[in-house]
Design an enzyme around this catalytic site. Structure first.
Site, PDB file in Angstrom:
ATOM      1  N   LYS A 187       6.500  -3.991  -3.816  1.00  0.00           N
ATOM      2  CA  LYS A 187       7.944  -3.859  -3.661  1.00  0.00           C
ATOM      3  C   LYS A 187       8.398  -3.838  -2.208  1.00  0.00           C
ATOM      4  CE  LYS A 187      12.003  -1.944  -5.580  1.00  0.00           C
ATOM      5  NZ  LYS A 187      12.477  -3.250  -6.049  1.00  0.00           N
ATOM      6  N   HIS A 229      20.851 -35.382  -5.637  1.00  0.00           N
ATOM      7  CA  HIS A 229      20.206 -35.809  -4.385  1.00  0.00           C
ATOM      8  C   HIS A 229      18.689 -35.650  -4.446  1.00  0.00           C
ATOM      9  CE1 HIS A 229      24.080 -36.390  -2.569  1.00  0.00           C
ATOM     10  NE2 HIS A 229      24.441 -35.221  -3.079  1.00  0.00           N
ATOM     11  N   TRP A 265      -2.405  -2.852  -1.691  1.00  0.00           N
ATOM     12  CA  TRP A 265      -1.990  -4.254  -1.783  1.00  0.00           C
ATOM     13  C   TRP A 265      -2.833  -4.972  -0.745  1.00  0.00           C
ATOM     14  CZ3 TRP A 265       0.345  -8.057   1.308  1.00  0.00           C
ATOM     15  CH2 TRP A 265       0.869  -9.158   0.615  1.00  0.00           C
ATOM     16  N   LYS A 273      14.027 -14.363 -10.039  1.00  0.00           N
ATOM     17  CA  LYS A 273      13.676 -13.317 -11.014  1.00  0.00           C
ATOM     18  C   LYS A 273      12.689 -13.877 -12.029  1.00  0.00           C
ATOM     19  CE  LYS A 273      14.651 -10.488  -9.427  1.00  0.00           C
ATOM     20  NZ  LYS A 273      15.405 -10.040  -8.307  1.00  0.00           N
ATOM     21  N   ARG A 331       4.041  -0.204  -4.827  1.00  0.00           N
ATOM     22  CA  ARG A 331       3.750  -0.717  -3.489  1.00  0.00           C
ATOM     23  C   ARG A 331       2.468  -1.552  -3.434  1.00  0.00           C
ATOM     24  NH1 ARG A 331       6.755   1.768   0.340  1.00  0.00           N
ATOM     25  NH2 ARG A 331       5.276   1.168   1.944  1.00  0.00           N
ATOM     26  N   GLY A 341      -0.754  -0.906   6.369  1.00  0.00           N
ATOM     27  CA  GLY A 341      -0.392  -1.668   7.562  1.00  0.00           C
ATOM     28  C   GLY A 341      -1.488  -2.663   7.879  1.00  0.00           C
ATOM     29  N   CYS A 358       0.831  -1.193   0.000  1.00  0.00           N
ATOM     30  CA  CYS A 358       0.000   0.000   0.000  1.00  0.00           C
ATOM     31  C   CYS A 358       0.873   1.253   0.000  1.00  0.00           C
ATOM     32  CB  CYS A 358      -0.943   0.088   1.190  1.00  0.00           C
ATOM     33  SG  CYS A 358      -2.123  -1.255   1.301  1.00  0.00           S
TER      34      CYS A 358
HETATM   35  C1  F6R Z   1      12.710  -9.807  -5.532  1.00  0.00           C
HETATM   36  C2  F6R Z   1      12.601  -8.768  -4.522  1.00  0.00           C
HETATM   37  C3  F6R Z   1      12.288  -9.171  -3.128  1.00  0.00           C
HETATM   38  C4  F6R Z   1      13.039  -8.281  -2.130  1.00  0.00           C
HETATM   39  C5  F6R Z   1      12.580  -8.603  -0.710  1.00  0.00           C
HETATM   40  C6  F6R Z   1      13.352  -7.811   0.331  1.00  0.00           C
HETATM   41  O1  F6R Z   1      13.026  -9.286  -6.777  1.00  0.00           O
HETATM   42  O2  F6R Z   1      12.713  -7.602  -4.800  1.00  0.00           O
HETATM   43  O3  F6R Z   1      12.576 -10.517  -2.911  1.00  0.00           O
HETATM   44  O4  F6R Z   1      14.413  -8.483  -2.270  1.00  0.00           O
HETATM   45  O5  F6R Z   1      11.219  -8.333  -0.578  1.00  0.00           O
HETATM   46  O6  F6R Z   1      13.187  -6.447   0.162  1.00  0.00           O
HETATM   47  P1  F6R Z   1      14.184  -5.406   0.798  1.00  0.00           P
HETATM   48  O7  F6R Z   1      15.513  -5.605   0.153  1.00  0.00           O
HETATM   49  O8  F6R Z   1      13.593  -4.062   0.503  1.00  0.00           O
HETATM   50  O9  F6R Z   1      14.242  -5.702   2.265  1.00  0.00           O
END
Ligand code: F6R
Length: 612
Positions: A607, A508, A75, A489, A27, A102, A2
Site C-alpha cells: 500500500k 487514434h 515487501w 482498479k 505494507r 527501506g 515492509c
Molecule cells: C491504487 C493505489 C496506488 C496509490 C499510489 C499512491 O489503488 O492505491 O496507485 O494511489 O501508490 O499512493 P499515495 O496516495 O499513498 O501516495
C-alpha cells in the site's frame, strides 16, 4: 513497503507483535517474522509468504514470559521472498537482530568489506549488512554502535534493533522511511504506521529523518543519529480508533471502504463549507491568502490513484479558479527539468503521505522556491510535516491495498479547494458557488442511496465478463480520469489486463483492439460531451465490442446500444467523477472476488510505496 513493529513493556509481547503485523500486512506480504527477548537470549521465528504462515508456527504460548520484541512483514526488494531473506536478520552470533523498511543503497560495498573481515552472511538482503555493521561496532554501548553503523549506510531506513546483551532496550531509527512511536505510562511501541498502535494507544510521536529513539518500559530518549544530541518532540493524539481499522463484518477491507465512502466524504466536507452560501473555509490550510491569490500556475504531483485525482482537479481548477494547472506523475516530476518557482503552487496528493516519489517531488519544488500544499489522509505523515500547508482528507484508515475511499475524499478535498481558490480570486460568482457547494454537500447522500443497488446489479452483470482477458474503459472530459481509475482498479486486484482511454482517442490506435471478445466500459453521463461520447460508443459497437455503459437514469438510448447498462442519477456535471467512480470500484471488486483473487492483498503490491 515492509512494516515494522516493536514493543517494550510489561505485557506479553508476541500477541502484540502479531496484532501489529496483522494491521501492517497491507505494507507487504512476501514473508513475516518476529523476535523476542527471553532469558538473555533472542528467539526468532520467520516464515515465507503471508502472516498466516508465521502464525501457524508461533502459537499463543510462544514467548509467554517475554515483554520485549520486534516484528516485520516484508515487501521484497533485495532477494527473493524466501525464509532466509525474511526479517529479522541477525549478526554472526545471533545475539543482535535488525528489522528494516527501506533500501540501503551502498550495501554491496559494505557487504564485501564485512565479508573480508570474516562476517558470514545468510541472506541476499541489503538489511543483513546493518546487523553485521552494528556487530562490528559493538562493545557494550548498543546506541553508540547503532549510530556508528547508520553513519556508514546510504539510503532509506526505518529500523528496529535488539541485542541480547541489553534485554531492557529497543533501539529504532529512521531516514526517509516512516516510523512512529506510541507511548503509554508503562510501555513504548514503534510501528511503520498508526493502525498497528491503535489497539494500545492514540498518543504518538512522529520521528523525522536521521532521528533515533531508545525505548524502555514507559520511557524513551530521542537523539539525532548524527551528533547524538537529545531532542524533545511533541506527542500527538490521533483521532482514529482501533475499530476503524477492522473489517466490521465485511468480506474485505476494500468492500468496507467502498461502502464507507458517503460518510468519509461527509467527514472531508464537515465544517469546511456553509450550506446556504457555498462559502468554503479552510483555516487549517496554512498558506497566506495573498500568496494564494497571486499564484500564477499550479503543479499537481501524485502517483497512481492519487494522480487520477489530480487529473480531475485540473479540469475543475482551470474552469472555476482560472489558474493554469500542470499534472505530473511524481516519478517523472522529480527528475525532469522543472519550470517551477515561487509563483507556482505545488500540490502533492497522497493517501499515505509517505510515497517516496511524491515526497521527493515536493522536496524539489521547495528547493525551487515553490510553496507546497499537500492533500493527505494520514495525520502527521512525512509529507504533511514537510509541506507548507496541509488539507486533510479525513477518509479514516484505508487498509485495502487498492485505494477507494481515499480517492473520493481526495476528489472532495480538491473540489473544496477549487471553490476556495475561486472564492479568493473572485472567479466564481456567489450563485454558482452556492450551486456547486450544494451539489458537493448532496453527493454523499446520492452515493449512499445508490451503493446497495449498484452492487447487486454489478454482481449479476459480471457473470458475463469476469473471465475476460482484457478490458477497455473510456470516458471524456472529467470522466476520462475515472476511466483510467476504473482500469487501474480492475488490473491491480483481478490481474485482468485493462486500459483507460479518453473516448475521443480510441480511433487514434486502440480501436484496433476492439473485437467481439473485448469488453469496453464506457462512462457516458448526459453531460456537455454526451453526444460526442455516444458517437464513440457507436464506433465501438460497429466493431462488435462488448459494451457496458454507465449513464444517466432515463437515458433510454443507451439500452438500444447494449443490454448491459448501469444507470446513475443525474448530479451536477462537475461532480460526476465522484459518482462514476463507484461502479468502477464495484466492478473491479466483484470481478476480482468472482475470480478468487486476494482482493485486499493483490500480488506484488504494497500500500505505501516508500521506495523509488
Ligand atoms: C491504487 C493505489 C496506488 C496509490 C499510489 C499512491 O489503488 O492505491 O496507485 O494511489 O501508490 O499512493 P499515495 O496516495 O499513498 O501516495
Amino acid at each position: 513497503m515492509c512494516g515494522i513493529v516493536g514493543y517494550v513493556g510489561n505485557r506479553r509481547v508476541v500477541p502484540i507483535l502479531l496484532e501489529g503485523l496483522r494491521r501492517l500486512e497491507y505494507r507487504g506480504y512476501d514473508s513475516a517474522g518476529l523476535v523476542y527477548h527471553l532469558n538473555n537470549r533472542l528467539v526468532r521465528y520467520r516464515a515465507k509468504g503471508k502472516l498466516a504462515n508465521l502464525e501457524a508456527v508461533v502459537d499463543e504460548h510462544v514467548g509467554a514470559a517475554s515483554s520485549t520484541g520486534l516484528g516485520h512483514t516484508r515487501w521484497a526488494t533485495h532477494g527473493a521472498p524466501t525464509e532466509d531473506n525474511a526479517h529479522p536478520h541477525t549478526d554472526c552470533s545471533g545475539d543482535l537482530v535488525v528489522v528494516h523498511n527501506g533500501i540501503l543503497e551502498n550495501y554491496s560495498a559494505l557487504k564485501a568489506e564485512l565479508q573480508a573481515k570474516g562476517h558470514l552472511f545468510t541472506s541476499e538482503t541489503d538489511t543483513e549488512v546493518l546487523a553485521h555493521l552494528i556487530e562490528d561496532a559493538l562493545t557494550d554501548d548498543l546506541v553508540a554502535a547503532v549510530r556508528e553503523a547508520l553513519s556508514r549506510v546510504e539510503g532509506s531506513y526505518a529500523v528496529g534493533v535488539l541485542w541480547a546483551g541489553r534485554p531492557d532496550l529497543l533501539v529504532a531509527a529512521r531516514n526517509q522511511s516512516p516510523l512512529v512511536m506510541g507511548v503509554t505510562e508503562d510501555a513504548c511501541f514503534i510501528a511503520s504506521d498508526i493502525p498497528a498502535l491503535l489497539p494500545y494507544t492514540r498518543e504518538v510521536i512522529f520521528l523525522d529523518d536521521r532521528e533515533l529513539v531508545v525505548l524502555g518500559k514507559g520511557e524513551y530518549t530521542i537523539l539525532q543519529v548524527d551528533d547524538g544530541a537529545k531532542l524533545v518532540k511533541p506527542v500527538t493524539t490521533i483521532d482514529w480508533n482501533a475499530a476503524m481499522a477492522e473489517k466490521a463484518g465485511y468480506r474485505h477491507f476494500m468492500l468496507k471502504e467502498i461502502f464507507e465512502q458517503p460518510q468519509a466524504i461527509l467527514n472531508t466536507i464537515s465544517g469546511r463549507i456553509i450550506a446556504d452560501t457555498g462559502v468554503v473555509d479552510l483555516p487549517e490550510i496554512g498558506l497566506d491568502h495573498q500568496a494564494l491569490k497571486a499564484v500564477e500556475r499550479i503543479a499537481l504531483v501524485a502517483c497512481g490513484t492519487s494522480w487520477h485525482a489530480a487529473l480531475v482537479a485540473k479540469y475543475w481548477i482551470e474552469k472555476w479558479a482560472g489558474i493554469p494547472v500542470e499534472v505530473d506523475i511524481a516519478s517523472e516530476f522529480r527528475y525532469r527539468h522543472l519550470l517551477v518557482n515561487e509563483r507556482v503552487l505545488t500540490i502533492a496528493i497522497s493517501q499515505s503521505g509517505e510515497t517516496a516519489d511524491t515526497l521527493a517531488g515536493i522536496r524539489r519544488a521547495t528547493q525551487l522556491g515553490s510553496k507546497v500544499l499537500t492533500i493527505c489522509n494520514v495525520v502527521g505523515s512525512t509529507m504533511t510535516r514537510e509541506a507548507d500547508g496541509v488539507l486533510y482528507t479525513h477518509a479514516g484508515p484505508e487498509i485495502g491495498v487498492a485505494s477507494t475511499k481515499a480517492f473520493t475524499c481526495q476528489l472532495t478535498a480538491l473540489f473544496l479547494l477549487t471553490l476556495y481558490l475561486g472564492q479568493l480570486r473572485g472567479t466564481i460568482d456567489p450563485a454558482t458557488r452556492r450551486y456547486l457547494g450544494g451539489g458537493l454537500i448532496d453527493i454523499a447522500g446520492v452515493i449512499n442511496a445508490e451503493l446497495p443497488r449498484l452492487q447487486e446489479e454489478i454482481r449479476d452483470l459480471i457473470e458475463r465478463y469476469y473471465d475476460a482477458r482484457d478490458f477497455l474503459f473510456v470516458g471524456r472530459g472529467l470522466n476520462f480520469p475515472i476511466a483510467l481509475e476504473g482500469a487501474l482498479k480492475l488490473k491491480e486486484i483481478s490481474y485482468i489486463h485493462a486500459e483507460g482511454y479518453a473516448a475521443g482517442e480510441l480511433k487514434h490506435g486502440p480501436i484496433a483492439l476492439i473485437d467481439r471478445d473485448m469488453p469496453v466500459v464506457a462512462l457516458v453521463p448526459k453531460d456537455s460531451t454526451y453526444l460526442k461520447s455516444v458517437s464513440n460508443i457507436e464506433e465501438i459497437k460497429a466493431r462488435q465490442g462488448r459494451l457496458v455503459l454507465v449513464g444517466t437514469a432515463g437515458d433510454t438510448h443507451l439500452t438500444s446500444l447494449t443490454e448491459d447498462v448501469l444507470y446513475l442519477p443525474e448530479v451536477l456535471e462537475d461532480l460526476n467523477p465522484l459518482l462514476y467512480t463507484i461502479p468502477a470500484q464495484l466492478l473491479a471488486y466483484e470481478i476480482a472476488h468472482r475470480r478468487g483473487c486476494d482482493v485486499d492483498q493483490p500480488r506484488n503490491l504494497a500500500k505505501s510505496v516508500t521506495v523509488e
